[in-house]
Write an enzyme that holds these catalytic residues in place. Structure first.
Site: not given
Ligand SMILES: [Zn+2]
Length: 259
Positions: A2-3, A51, A248
């Site tokens: 989730p961003e 976040k 990432r």
């Protein structure tokens, strides 16, 4: 993962279910807080900060949660079935609603006055009331030899970007992800674009950066490895950035984002 925009929506759902109501159930399923009990306390509100989620409760207490890779908050009517097994980390419920925190990456209970210990390191929040592109750019410039791709994910510079918005923002600005921060002239423009992308998506679950919400048309490079660039036809590249084991995913177009 989730961003910032997804966390922003999660905070809104938690506010709708919990704000102003007295907790009738509080169930921390993490060892450190196993004996903590917030029953009988009224929930004041839930805020998102990058976040991170901060649920403030009467009596100077804040429940801090972070979704990390696969966490989520499930909101449903009080008494609804709760997922079995060890996925549930926290349940907060009132007479009408229950919020079930599943696979949360972090759960903390702190004094509200001590929230800064958990989120004070964060840079300007792209979706926060205090968003400040100049401050975000100033923080980025603090490490001019870093790659812009890594710097954009560092929440100490600016808070809310994950791999999707990193890839899409760099594509839209034509910047090679491994370019050094110090070589980028308009950092304010870059972070402002990222902010506009998150802001445009904060109200719905899809991530749309192309302006076209039809499935398959929503992004420029993210999720499109090996497919032709929508602008130049070059096949979209896929790689990883960052030091192991924290590397990432990154996607880019070698045609539109040259070295
Ligand atoms: Zn291209």
């Amino acid at each position: 993962m989730p961003e910032g925009d997804a966390v922003y929506r999660t905070a809104a759902r938690l506010r709708g279910a919990l704000d102003g109501h007295t907790l009738t159930r509080s169930d921390f399923r993490v060892p450190r807080y196993a004996t903590s009990d917030l029953t009988g306390r009224r929930v004041l509100t839930t805020l998102s900060r990058g976040k991170h989620l901060l649920t403030r409760v009467e009596g100077d207490l804040t429940v801090h949660t972070h979704l990390r890779m696969e966490g989520r908050w499930q909101v449903s009517a009080a008494g609804s079935r709760i997922p079995p097994g060890d996925q549930v980390r926290l349940i907060l419920a009132n007479e009408r609603w229950q919020a079930v925190g599943i696979r949360l990456g972090m759960v903390d209970l702190v004094r509200t006055g001590d929230e800064a210990r958990l989120v004070g390191h964060l840079g300007p929040d792209l979706l926060g009331a205090d968003w400040d592109p100049d401050e975000a750019a100033r923080r980025l410039r603090g490490a001019p030899d870093r790659t812009i791709g890594e710097a954009l994910l560092d929440q100490r510079n600016l808070a809310g970007i994950g791999t999707i918005y990193r890839a899409e923002t760099l594509f839209l600005r034509g910047i090679w992800p491994w370019k050094k921060v110090g070589e980028i002239e308009d950092l304010e423009g870059l972070v402002s674009l990222a902010q506009r992308l998150l802001d445009a998506n904060k109200g719905h679950a899809d991530t749309v950066t192309t302006g076209d919400r039809r499935p398959g048309n929503q992004t420029w490079v993210y999720g499109r490895a090996g497919r032709p660039c929508r602008r130049c036809g070059t096949r979209i590249s896929r790689g990883e950035m960052g030091a192991q084991p924290q590397e990432r995913l990154i996607l880019w177009c070698a045609g539109c984002q040259p070295r």
